[in-house]
Design an enzyme around this catalytic site. Structure first.
Site, mmCIF file in Angstrom:
data_model
loop_
_atom_site.group_PDB
_atom_site.id
_atom_site.type_symbol
_atom_site.label_atom_id
_atom_site.label_comp_id
_atom_site.label_asym_id
_atom_site.label_seq_id
_atom_site.Cartn_x
_atom_site.Cartn_y
_atom_site.Cartn_z
ATOM 1 N N HIS A 1 0.920 4.676 4.659
ATOM 2 C CA HIS A 1 -0.072 5.527 2.672
ATOM 3 C C HIS A 1 0.202 6.812 3.042
ATOM 4 O O HIS A 1 0.984 7.220 1.650
ATOM 5 C CB HIS A 1 -1.504 4.937 3.149
ATOM 6 C CG HIS A 1 -1.930 4.654 3.432
ATOM 7 N ND1 HIS A 1 -3.409 3.362 3.562
ATOM 8 C CD2 HIS A 1 -1.053 2.377 3.354
ATOM 9 C CE1 HIS A 1 -3.699 2.168 3.508
ATOM 10 N NE2 HIS A 1 -2.403 1.634 3.222
ATOM 11 N N SER B 1 0.858 -0.807 0.169
ATOM 12 C CA SER B 1 -0.014 -0.141 -0.008
ATOM 13 C C SER B 1 0.676 1.384 -0.122
ATOM 14 O O SER B 1 0.147 2.133 -0.717
ATOM 15 C CB SER B 1 -0.844 0.430 0.914
ATOM 16 O OG SER B 1 -1.753 -1.532 1.023
#
Length: 285
Positions: free
Chosen positions: A264, A211
């Site tokens: 992220h 991610s």
């Protein structure tokens, strides 16, 4: 039979091609319809090609004429279409490899190989080999430097890996095509290492997934589209808004799943910064 046939006409509509073929068949002309790319080519026997051309010229003026419909009924619409185009699976395979370069494919393959091996019973072993350092120290780094990037290859669920590798293939593939494999490799390493480090400092070593890198390529493509649109890299505002909103949802802790929110955010910022370093000078010119 096909060796005796010559192409008469290519027609984009399947039903129209079959109507013509059935009428030609009723007139005693050997006929076959072959699908080629985006059209249906009507073949007929070479010795009667001129007769077939005359029939086609009449047919195309009024294909709804009852005599053509009647021919289809009389022949029970038994003229078959031979598909010489690629199968759906072959088309998907061709598109998949056409969009992705070697860096995109290698990362994609490693992620899925690790996930499948973990699903077969080696989850704990693989996680122990790939997770980030339990404690940061020069000795730990020199003993196993791969742990800086290792967590990006380990995923915890099918949705997790499917979401990450889909975006990696789409955006990473575009970057590799337009900017080259070294550019993508650099982006992968920087966003992977920095997002892993950021997540470790916040929550410790028990995390994994691509991610952070995905948000790295998102940030890169986002800012590349803004600073250098001529490069052909861009993301629509709704997609960017959705992905940033997803980060915010993770930080306010309203989602039922644990997310590597810091990874992220760090990945996104890393991608934006690398794009700015790469394209800011071009934007000024």
């Amino acid at each position: 039979m096909q060796d005796e046939l010559e192409p008469l006409v290519g027609i984009s509509q399947h039903n129209i091609a079959l109507l013509l073929a059935n009428y030609l068949s009723k007139k005693g002309i050997k006929v076959q319809v072959i699908q080629q790319e985006q059209q249906f080519v009507v073949y007929c026997e070479g010795t009667k090609l001129q007769q077939a051309k005359t029939i086609f010229e009449q047919f195309i003026k009024n294909p709804d004429d009852k005599k053509y419909q009647g021919a289809a009924w009389d022949n029970a619409d038994n003229t078959k279409v031979v598909n010489h185009g690629p199968s759906l699976l072959a088309s998907v395979k061709e598109e998949f490899f056409a969009h992705a370069g070697i860096v995109t494919l290698v990362v994609f393959a490693i992620c899925w190989a690790v996930y499948l091996a973990a699903s077969l019973g080696w989850q704990r072993t693989l996680f122990n080999q790939l997770h980030f350092f339990a404690q940061l120290s020069p000795q730990a780094f020199f003993d196993n430097p791969f742990r800086l990037i290792g967590p990006v290859f380990f995923h915890f669920s099918i949705l997790h890996i499917a979401f990450n590798t889909m975006w990696w293939w789409q955006l990473g593939g575009s970057i590799e095509q337009k900017m080259g494999r070294l550019e993508l490799l650099q982006l992968f390493v920087f966003s992977g290492v920095l997002s892993n480090l950021g997540q470790f400092l916040v929550s410790g070593p028990n995390f994994g997934g691509l991610s952070g890198v995905v948000y790295g390529v998102v940030g890169y493509v986002w800012w590349a589209g803004w600073l250098a649109p001529e490069r052909g890299l861009a993301l629509s505002r709704p997609i960017i808004g959705f992905l940033i909103f997803w980060i915010l949802l993770g930080f306010v802790d309203v989602l039922p799943i644990n997310m590597a929110n810091t990874a992220h955010l760090v990945g996104l910022v890393t991608g934006c910064v690398l794009a700015w370093l790469r394209f800011a000078g071009q934007a000024k010119r």
